[in-house]
Design a protein around this motif. Structure first.
Motif, PDB file in Angstrom:
ATOM      1  N   LYS A 177       0.740  -0.944   0.047  1.00 10.49           N
ATOM      2  CA  LYS A 177      -0.219  -0.178   0.476  1.00 10.49           C
ATOM      3  C   LYS A 177       0.489   0.856  -0.240  1.00 10.49           C
ATOM      4  O   LYS A 177       0.366   2.085  -0.577  1.00 10.49           O
ATOM      5  N   LEU A 178       2.175   1.294   0.849  1.00 10.24           N
ATOM      6  CA  LEU A 178       2.911   2.387   0.726  1.00 10.24           C
ATOM      7  C   LEU A 178       3.896   2.479  -0.330  1.00 10.24           C
ATOM      8  O   LEU A 178       3.676   3.602  -1.255  1.00 10.24           O
ATOM      9  N   GLU A 179       3.764   1.404  -0.903  1.00  7.40           N
ATOM     10  CA  GLU A 179       5.183   1.219  -2.327  1.00  7.40           C
ATOM     11  C   GLU A 179       4.133   2.236  -3.614  1.00  7.40           C
ATOM     12  O   GLU A 179       4.832   2.761  -4.239  1.00  7.40           O
ATOM     13  N   TRP A 180       3.110   1.391  -3.776  1.00 10.40           N
ATOM     14  CA  TRP A 180       1.567   1.417  -4.350  1.00 10.40           C
ATOM     15  C   TRP A 180       1.736   3.313  -4.563  1.00 10.40           C
ATOM     16  O   TRP A 180       1.675   4.145  -5.859  1.00 10.40           O
ATOM     17  N   ARG A 181       1.222   3.810  -3.363  1.00 10.92           N
ATOM     18  CA  ARG A 181       1.263   5.562  -3.370  1.00 10.92           C
ATOM     19  C   ARG A 181       2.328   6.329  -3.458  1.00 10.92           C
ATOM     20  O   ARG A 181       2.605   7.584  -4.348  1.00 10.92           O
ATOM     21  N   ARG A 182       3.600   6.050  -3.346  1.00  5.92           N
ATOM     22  CA  ARG A 182       4.923   6.648  -3.154  1.00  5.92           C
ATOM     23  C   ARG A 182       5.332   6.220  -4.764  1.00  5.92           C
ATOM     24  O   ARG A 182       5.198   7.184  -5.250  1.00  5.92           O
ATOM     25  N   ALA A 222      -6.110   4.243  -7.340  1.00  5.83           N
ATOM     26  CA  ALA A 222      -6.804   2.715  -8.424  1.00  5.83           C
ATOM     27  C   ALA A 222      -6.239   1.881  -7.173  1.00  5.83           C
ATOM     28  O   ALA A 222      -5.532   1.130  -6.518  1.00  5.83           O
ATOM     29  N   ASN A 223      -6.481   0.430  -7.700  1.00  9.52           N
ATOM     30  CA  ASN A 223      -6.831  -1.237  -7.491  1.00  9.52           C
ATOM     31  C   ASN A 223      -5.772  -1.571  -7.309  1.00  9.52           C
ATOM     32  O   ASN A 223      -4.955  -2.671  -8.524  1.00  9.52           O
ATOM     33  N   ARG A 224      -4.879  -1.489  -5.986  1.00  9.13           N
ATOM     34  CA  ARG A 224      -3.230  -2.209  -6.769  1.00  9.13           C
ATOM     35  C   ARG A 224      -3.537  -3.704  -6.465  1.00  9.13           C
ATOM     36  O   ARG A 224      -2.411  -4.464  -6.865  1.00  9.13           O
ATOM     37  N   ASN A 284      -0.231  -8.306 -21.734  1.00  5.44           N
ATOM     38  CA  ASN A 284      -0.516  -6.602 -21.956  1.00  5.44           C
ATOM     39  C   ASN A 284      -0.770  -6.806 -20.326  1.00  5.44           C
ATOM     40  O   ASN A 284      -1.637  -7.342 -20.091  1.00  5.44           O
ATOM     41  N   LEU A 285       0.181  -5.520 -20.250  1.00  8.24           N
ATOM     42  CA  LEU A 285       0.070  -4.957 -18.237  1.00  8.24           C
ATOM     43  C   LEU A 285      -1.043  -3.612 -18.629  1.00  8.24           C
ATOM     44  O   LEU A 285      -0.756  -3.296 -19.051  1.00  8.24           O
ATOM     45  N   ARG A 286      -1.923  -4.491 -17.701  1.00  9.62           N
ATOM     46  CA  ARG A 286      -3.071  -3.758 -17.141  1.00  9.62           C
ATOM     47  C   ARG A 286      -2.448  -2.019 -16.339  1.00  9.62           C
ATOM     48  O   ARG A 286      -1.844  -2.333 -15.537  1.00  9.62           O
ATOM     49  N   LEU A 287      -2.768  -0.742 -16.053  1.00 16.91           N
ATOM     50  CA  LEU A 287      -2.243   0.431 -15.870  1.00 16.91           C
ATOM     51  C   LEU A 287      -3.036   0.475 -14.474  1.00 16.91           C
ATOM     52  O   LEU A 287      -2.281   0.608 -12.862  1.00 16.91           O
ATOM     53  N   ILE A 288      -4.553   0.315 -14.106  1.00 21.61           N
ATOM     54  CA  ILE A 288      -5.347   0.840 -13.547  1.00 21.61           C
ATOM     55  C   ILE A 288      -6.736  -0.989 -13.607  1.00 21.61           C
ATOM     56  O   ILE A 288      -6.371  -1.704 -14.764  1.00 21.61           O
ATOM     57  N   ALA A 289      -6.998  -0.917 -12.332  1.00 24.39           N
ATOM     58  CA  ALA A 289      -8.227  -1.878 -12.299  1.00 24.39           C
ATOM     59  C   ALA A 289      -9.542  -0.942 -13.149  1.00 24.39           C
ATOM     60  O   ALA A 289      -9.470  -0.261 -13.022  1.00 24.39           O
ATOM     61  N   PRO A 290      -9.735  -2.520 -14.044  1.00 27.02           N
ATOM     62  CA  PRO A 290     -11.646  -1.629 -14.961  1.00 27.02           C
ATOM     63  C   PRO A 290     -12.348  -0.608 -14.074  1.00 27.02           C
ATOM     64  O   PRO A 290     -13.229   0.031 -14.214  1.00 27.02           O
ATOM     65  N   GLU A 291     -12.287  -1.061 -12.740  1.00 21.29           N
ATOM     66  CA  GLU A 291     -13.662  -0.393 -11.165  1.00 21.29           C
ATOM     67  C   GLU A 291     -13.095   0.704 -11.233  1.00 21.29           C
ATOM     68  O   GLU A 291     -14.126   0.843 -10.355  1.00 21.29           O
ATOM     69  N   GLU A 312     -11.986   3.191 -13.053  1.00 23.54           N
ATOM     70  CA  GLU A 312     -11.974   3.428 -14.419  1.00 23.54           C
ATOM     71  C   GLU A 312     -12.632   4.819 -15.115  1.00 23.54           C
ATOM     72  O   GLU A 312     -12.142   5.718 -14.606  1.00 23.54           O
ATOM     73  N   PRO A 313     -14.354   4.648 -14.488  1.00 25.38           N
ATOM     74  CA  PRO A 313     -14.729   5.674 -14.467  1.00 25.38           C
ATOM     75  C   PRO A 313     -14.774   6.456 -13.873  1.00 25.38           C
ATOM     76  O   PRO A 313     -14.303   7.919 -13.946  1.00 25.38           O
ATOM     77  N   SER A 314     -14.199   7.067 -11.876  1.00 27.57           N
ATOM     78  CA  SER A 314     -13.965   7.487 -11.121  1.00 27.57           C
ATOM     79  C   SER A 314     -12.826   8.105 -12.280  1.00 27.57           C
ATOM     80  O   SER A 314     -12.663   9.103 -11.641  1.00 27.57           O
ATOM     81  N   LEU A 315     -11.600   7.748 -11.970  1.00 33.16           N
ATOM     82  CA  LEU A 315     -10.253   8.576 -12.785  1.00 33.16           C
ATOM     83  C   LEU A 315     -10.651   8.897 -13.917  1.00 33.16           C
ATOM     84  O   LEU A 315     -10.312  10.310 -14.380  1.00 33.16           O
ATOM     85  N   GLY A 316     -11.779   8.451 -15.143  1.00 34.65           N
ATOM     86  CA  GLY A 316     -12.238   9.265 -16.154  1.00 34.65           C
ATOM     87  C   GLY A 316     -12.991  10.593 -15.812  1.00 34.65           C
ATOM     88  O   GLY A 316     -12.419  11.833 -16.087  1.00 34.65           O
ATOM     89  N   SER A 317     -13.878  10.923 -14.874  1.00 36.43           N
ATOM     90  CA  SER A 317     -14.190  12.058 -14.509  1.00 36.43           C
ATOM     91  C   SER A 317     -13.369  12.755 -13.686  1.00 36.43           C
ATOM     92  O   SER A 317     -13.551  14.290 -13.573  1.00 36.43           O
ATOM     93  N   HIS A 318     -12.533  12.233 -13.179  1.00 35.26           N
ATOM     94  CA  HIS A 318     -11.500  13.217 -12.378  1.00 35.26           C
ATOM     95  C   HIS A 318     -10.626  14.279 -13.351  1.00 35.26           C
ATOM     96  O   HIS A 318      -9.881  14.805 -13.065  1.00 35.26           O
ATOM     97  N   ARG A 319     -10.481  13.467 -14.602  1.00 38.95           N
ATOM     98  CA  ARG A 319      -9.530  13.700 -15.474  1.00 38.95           C
ATOM     99  C   ARG A 319     -10.319  14.853 -16.128  1.00 38.95           C
ATOM    100  O   ARG A 319      -9.944  15.691 -16.203  1.00 38.95           O
ATOM    101  N   ALA A 320     -11.661  14.551 -16.178  1.00 41.88           N
ATOM    102  CA  ALA A 320     -12.349  15.174 -16.786  1.00 41.88           C
ATOM    103  C   ALA A 320     -12.775  15.999 -16.393  1.00 41.88           C
ATOM    104  O   ALA A 320     -12.991  17.620 -17.276  1.00 41.88           O
ATOM    105  N   GLN A 321     -12.647  16.350 -15.089  1.00 37.45           N
ATOM    106  CA  GLN A 321     -12.469  18.659 -13.775  1.00 37.45           C
ATOM    107  C   GLN A 321     -11.669  18.820 -13.935  1.00 37.45           C
ATOM    108  O   GLN A 321     -11.331  19.528 -13.992  1.00 37.45           O
ATOM    109  N   ALA A 322     -10.617  17.676 -14.299  1.00 36.01           N
ATOM    110  CA  ALA A 322      -8.925  18.460 -14.172  1.00 36.01           C
ATOM    111  C   ALA A 322      -9.038  19.006 -15.849  1.00 36.01           C
ATOM    112  O   ALA A 322      -8.183  20.452 -15.845  1.00 36.01           O
TER     113      ALA A 322
END
Length: 297
Positions: free
Chosen positions: A130-135, A249-251, A278-285, A287-297
């Protein structure tokens, strides 16, 4: 010539006389300097008699200075032993605090370690992940994981016994500790005969090189396993996962992909390393919240 020893009664009389004399002088000194009202003096007649000769015998300034010096001396005599007692007690408390701190550190280490192998346990691995993922998300650096399983370990236990199985586990854990010797690398027992190596700031190419090193070191160690269908020594299968973490994202995907790689390595014949193409960068569940965050940015 023999001197007659003084009797206890005469000694006590002399001591009493000295005490009375000192009391009289202090009382007179205070009365002369106005510190004690004349009516409140212990020996008013004696004080009155001394007042007539005070200017010649004991000037007020000297009397006051003597009185203050006596008080200071008395306080020094009283406080010095108390200071030594305080310092001694403070030293004992400091030693006790250090002992408790060392004991607490040992308990924390025991709670975070696997008792058999001496490496981190699964709870500690999840905490550090958890710590290394955030870092890694904050520093935008890759994070890699090796999922390692001893090949045919049940057969090893059936052939040599559980005590030999424990020795085998310790031997593999020692190889992993030696291989993953960089600061920040973490070796942990994930469960049963499965172990993991968490490697911050490591790409998939670096993780693959680490896996190859582990295979080579185990072959060099040559822990005997004559009943193995893979080799004459203990071998492992390794699944590799490497990601560029994203905050929130889901570590657990990092662990899931390493587990999928481990399954592929076992299905392919064991004693090898596999990674998902094929390495996925984020968990599928997520994606929507991250997409909305980018849209707000």
């Amino acid at each position: 010539m023999h001197t007659k020893p003084k009797s206890p009664l005469s000694s006590w009389t002399s001591l009493t006389g000295c005490v009375l004399a000192v009391t009289l002088l202090l009382d007179a000194a205070l009365s002369l300097n106005g510190l004690v009202p004349e009516q409140a003096a212990l020996f008013p007649n004696a004080v009155a008699a001394l007042e007539s000769r005070a200017s010649d015998v004991l000037p007020p300034g000297i009397a006051l200075a003597g009185f203050v010096s006596g008080i200071a001396l008395a306080l020094t005599v009283i406080m010095l032993p108390m200071h030594h007692v305080y310092r001694s007690r403070e030293a004992r408390l400091l030693q006790e605090r250090e002992r408790l701190a060392a004991q607490n550190a040992r308990l924390v280490h025991q709670a975070a370690s696997d008792g058999l192998l001496g490496i981190a346990n699964r709870r500690e691995f999840e905490r550090v992940l958890k710590l290394e993922w955030r870092r890694a998300a904050r520093e935008r650096q890759p994070l890699s994981l090796l999922m390692i399983d001893i090949d045919c370990f049940k057969l090893f236990n059936d052939t040599y016994g559980h005590q030999a199985g424990d020795t085998c586990l310790r031997g593999v854990a020692d190889v992993l500790r030696t291989a993953a010797a960089r600061p920040g690398d973490m070796v942990a027992r994930y469960g049963g005969e499965e172990m993991v190596v968490l490697m911050p700031h490591t790409s998939v190419e670096g993780a693959m090189r680490m896996a190859e090193r582990i295979h080579a070191m185990l072959a060099e160690r040559a822990l005997s396993f004559s009943a193995s269908p893979v080799a004459q020594h203990v071998t492992v299968s390794i699944g590799v996962s490497s990601m560029l973490p994203v905050r929130n994202a889901n570590r657990s995907v990092l662990v899931q992909q390493a587990d999928e790689g481990l399954y592929t390595a076992k299905e392919s014949g064991r004693n090898r390393t596999a990674t998902m193409p094929n390495l996925r960068l984020i968990a599928p569940e997520e994606e929507p919240s991250l997409g909305s965050h980018r849209a707000q940015a």
